[in-house]
Design a protein around this motif. Structure first.
Motif, mmCIF file in Angstrom:
data_model
loop_
_atom_site.group_PDB
_atom_site.id
_atom_site.type_symbol
_atom_site.label_atom_id
_atom_site.label_comp_id
_atom_site.label_asym_id
_atom_site.label_seq_id
_atom_site.Cartn_x
_atom_site.Cartn_y
_atom_site.Cartn_z
ATOM 1 N N LEU A 128 -11.614 3.055 -2.502
ATOM 2 C CA LEU A 128 -11.685 2.748 -1.073
ATOM 3 C C LEU A 128 -10.305 2.796 -0.422
ATOM 4 N N ILE A 129 -9.300 2.253 -1.091
ATOM 5 C CA ILE A 129 -7.953 2.208 -0.524
ATOM 6 C C ILE A 129 -7.378 3.614 -0.384
ATOM 7 N N LEU A 130 -7.535 4.444 -1.412
ATOM 8 C CA LEU A 130 -7.031 5.819 -1.335
ATOM 9 C C LEU A 130 -7.756 6.613 -0.255
ATOM 10 N N THR A 131 -9.017 6.296 -0.025
ATOM 11 C CA THR A 131 -9.777 6.983 1.030
ATOM 12 C C THR A 131 -9.240 6.646 2.418
ATOM 13 N N ILE B 222 -22.623 7.084 -4.329
ATOM 14 C CA ILE B 222 -22.269 6.948 -2.916
ATOM 15 C C ILE B 222 -20.755 6.933 -2.728
ATOM 16 N N MET B 223 -20.057 6.159 -3.574
ATOM 17 C CA MET B 223 -18.605 6.078 -3.449
ATOM 18 C C MET B 223 -17.940 7.416 -3.743
ATOM 19 N N GLN B 224 -18.465 8.137 -4.736
ATOM 20 C CA GLN B 224 -17.894 9.441 -5.064
ATOM 21 C C GLN B 224 -18.100 10.431 -3.915
ATOM 22 N N VAL B 225 -19.304 10.443 -3.357
ATOM 23 C CA VAL B 225 -19.591 11.370 -2.254
ATOM 24 C C VAL B 225 -18.722 11.042 -1.045
ATOM 25 N N LEU B 226 -18.667 9.762 -0.683
ATOM 26 C CA LEU B 226 -17.877 9.359 0.489
ATOM 27 C C LEU B 226 -16.388 9.606 0.274
ATOM 28 N N ALA B 227 -15.880 9.172 -0.891
ATOM 29 C CA ALA B 227 -14.447 9.280 -1.154
ATOM 30 C C ALA B 227 -14.011 10.732 -1.290
ATOM 31 N N VAL B 228 -14.687 11.466 -2.183
ATOM 32 C CA VAL B 228 -14.314 12.867 -2.405
ATOM 33 C C VAL B 228 -14.533 13.686 -1.127
ATOM 34 N N ALA C 57 0.440 16.039 -1.465
ATOM 35 C CA ALA C 57 0.606 16.154 -2.913
ATOM 36 C C ALA C 57 0.665 14.777 -3.566
ATOM 37 N N THR C 58 1.337 13.828 -2.909
ATOM 38 C CA THR C 58 1.440 12.464 -3.455
ATOM 39 C C THR C 58 0.074 11.810 -3.532
ATOM 40 N N HIS C 59 -0.664 11.829 -2.422
ATOM 41 C CA HIS C 59 -1.987 11.206 -2.385
ATOM 42 C C HIS C 59 -2.949 11.885 -3.356
ATOM 43 N N LEU C 60 -2.876 13.221 -3.398
ATOM 44 C CA LEU C 60 -3.797 13.966 -4.248
ATOM 45 C C LEU C 60 -3.523 13.705 -5.727
ATOM 46 N N THR C 61 -2.264 13.575 -6.094
ATOM 47 C CA THR C 61 -1.909 13.271 -7.489
ATOM 48 C C THR C 61 -2.481 11.931 -7.920
ATOM 49 N N VAL C 62 -2.291 10.919 -7.086
ATOM 50 C CA VAL C 62 -2.798 9.586 -7.398
ATOM 51 C C VAL C 62 -4.320 9.585 -7.474
ATOM 52 N N PHE C 63 -4.957 10.254 -6.508
ATOM 53 C CA PHE C 63 -6.418 10.269 -6.474
ATOM 54 C C PHE C 63 -7.004 11.016 -7.668
ATOM 55 N N LEU C 64 -6.450 12.177 -8.002
ATOM 56 C CA LEU C 64 -6.963 12.956 -9.131
ATOM 57 C C LEU C 64 -6.778 12.222 -10.450
ATOM 58 N N LEU C 65 -5.655 11.540 -10.598
ATOM 59 C CA LEU C 65 -5.419 10.751 -11.807
ATOM 60 C C LEU C 65 -6.486 9.685 -11.965
ATOM 61 N N THR D 85 -7.174 3.616 -18.131
ATOM 62 C CA THR D 85 -7.452 3.500 -16.693
ATOM 63 C C THR D 85 -6.692 2.339 -16.074
ATOM 64 N N PHE D 86 -6.367 1.337 -16.899
ATOM 65 C CA PHE D 86 -5.642 0.165 -16.403
ATOM 66 C C PHE D 86 -4.148 0.230 -16.695
ATOM 67 N N ILE D 87 -3.713 1.323 -17.331
ATOM 68 C CA ILE D 87 -2.299 1.479 -17.656
ATOM 69 C C ILE D 87 -1.635 2.499 -16.744
ATOM 70 N N PHE D 88 -2.177 3.723 -16.708
ATOM 71 C CA PHE D 88 -1.493 4.816 -16.017
ATOM 72 C C PHE D 88 -1.499 4.693 -14.491
ATOM 73 N N PRO D 89 -2.666 4.506 -13.820
ATOM 74 C CA PRO D 89 -2.594 4.376 -12.354
ATOM 75 C C PRO D 89 -1.728 3.203 -11.874
ATOM 76 N N PRO D 90 -1.882 1.978 -12.419
ATOM 77 C CA PRO D 90 -1.045 0.880 -11.930
ATOM 78 C C PRO D 90 0.446 1.071 -12.208
ATOM 79 N N THR D 91 0.772 1.847 -13.264
ATOM 80 C CA THR D 91 2.185 2.114 -13.568
ATOM 81 C C THR D 91 2.739 3.227 -12.698
ATOM 82 N N LEU D 92 1.968 4.296 -12.535
ATOM 83 C CA LEU D 92 2.464 5.476 -11.836
ATOM 84 C C LEU D 92 2.387 5.364 -10.319
ATOM 85 N N ASN D 93 1.401 4.622 -9.795
ATOM 86 C CA ASN D 93 1.242 4.526 -8.335
ATOM 87 C C ASN D 93 2.512 4.069 -7.632
ATOM 88 N N PRO D 94 3.093 2.908 -8.003
ATOM 89 C CA PRO D 94 4.314 2.476 -7.304
ATOM 90 C C PRO D 94 5.494 3.398 -7.544
#
Length: 311
Positions: free
Chosen positions: A113-116, A204-210, A241-249, A278-287
């Motif tokens: 939701l936040i990335l959307t 629903i979330m996948q359709v709306l977000a993607v 590119a920044t948003h897309l990298t985070v979202f695709l990850l 899933t709880f290691i890479f996004p929270p580490t790489l996002n900031p």
């Protein structure tokens, strides 16, 4: 309503990683360092946005929610995981397991939701820059943020409520953490409603977000190609590119985790590693990604260190 813990003991046993003693030490060190890095990176990003009034703008107010959400997810997982590794115990109280599952799903849904909404913000900023100040006011952004967290809370609350109504007759979890699919395997009743609701939310979330992100990024790319200012084009493409990298990850790890539950012949070790990652890479790489790629944040983060070196 039947309580989830009524038919058995108040403890559940979680599947460990089946590591030798040396591997347990390495796992404990890795989990502890990962959690500390996540805390440091996300708290630093949050502190930078809070302490600099120049960053109290719609884009950064929305971005602020990403480290908050990442801390929710990592803090739901790592303390219990580190405790289990340290004590060589896979037992967890049912109430703690339900709480962990609730916050893990809050994190997963909240990330999407936040990335959307962040992609929507960039769409308005780049495609309609003259309207941006009128549309994305701070008060409007705060309403969007509150709505996102309420939707997240409601959908996940309903998911966990549907789970709590079912009786439990087993106590062994095949995952090293608690989530809705794992807890449903402990139930000795019909879970059709739970499965339908879970799949409905996911679809629903996948359709709306993607759909939203694809639409906004396509519009941004079109605006970039039409723009005659190279600096505007470069900044817009960098933002995309920044948003897309985070979202695709997040999407890749999330989809692999969901699919892994449906593949019966998949190695349980691989399933557990994908889930934990899933709880290691996004929270580490996002900031790190946003800190390095966003010029304003990068400058604000560097400033205190420069003052320390050159007082």
């Amino acid at each position: 309503m039947v309580e989830f813990s009524s038919n058995s003991t108040g403890f559940l046993r979680q599947q460990g990683f089946d590591l030798p003693l040396e591997g347990m030490y390495a796992a404990f060190l890795f989990a502890t360092l990962s959690y500390l890095v996540i805390l440091f990176c996300n708290l630093s990003l949050m502190a930078t946005i809070i302490m600099n009034k120049s960053l109290h703008q719609p884009m950064y107010l929305l971005l602020f929610n990403l480290p908050v959400n990442d801390l929710i997810g990592s803090s739901a997982l790592f303390p219990q995981l580190i405790k289990n590794i340290l004590l060589d115990s896979g037992y967890i109280e049912v109430s703690n397991c339900i709480t962990q599952a609730f916050f893990i799903h809050m994190y997963a849904l909240g990330s999407i939701l936040i990335l959307t909404i962040m992609s929507y913000d960039r769409y308005i900023a780049i495609c309609s820059p003259l309207r941006y100040g009128a549309v994305m006011t701070n008060s409007h952004v705060m309403k969007i943020i509150v709505t996102v967290w309420l939707v997240d809370l409601f959908l996940v609350g309903a998911l966990i409520s549907l789970l709590l109504r079912l009786p439990r007759c087993r106590s062994f979890l095949t995952n090293p953490y608690c989530d809705n699919p794992s807890l449903l395997t402990l139930v000795c009743a019909d879970t059709t409603v739970n499965n339908i609701y879970g799949l409905f939310i996911t679809a629903i979330m996948q359709v709306l977000a993607v759909g939203t992100i694809l639409f906004t990024y396509l519009q941004i790319l079109l605006a970039c190609f039409k723009s005659k200012r190279p600096d505007t084009k470069s900044k817009a493409l960098q933002t995309c590119a920044t948003h897309l990298t985070v979202f695709l990850l997040l999407e890749c790890l999330g989809l692999f985790t969901i699919i892994s539950y449906r593949i019966k012949h998949l190695s349980p070790h691989l399933r557990r590693m994908i889930g934990v990652s899933t709880f290691i890479f996004p929270p580490t790489l996002n900031p790190i990604i946003y800190g390095l790629k966003t010029k304003e944040i990068r400058q604000k983060i560097k400033l205190p260190f420069r003052k320390m070196v050159y007082p």
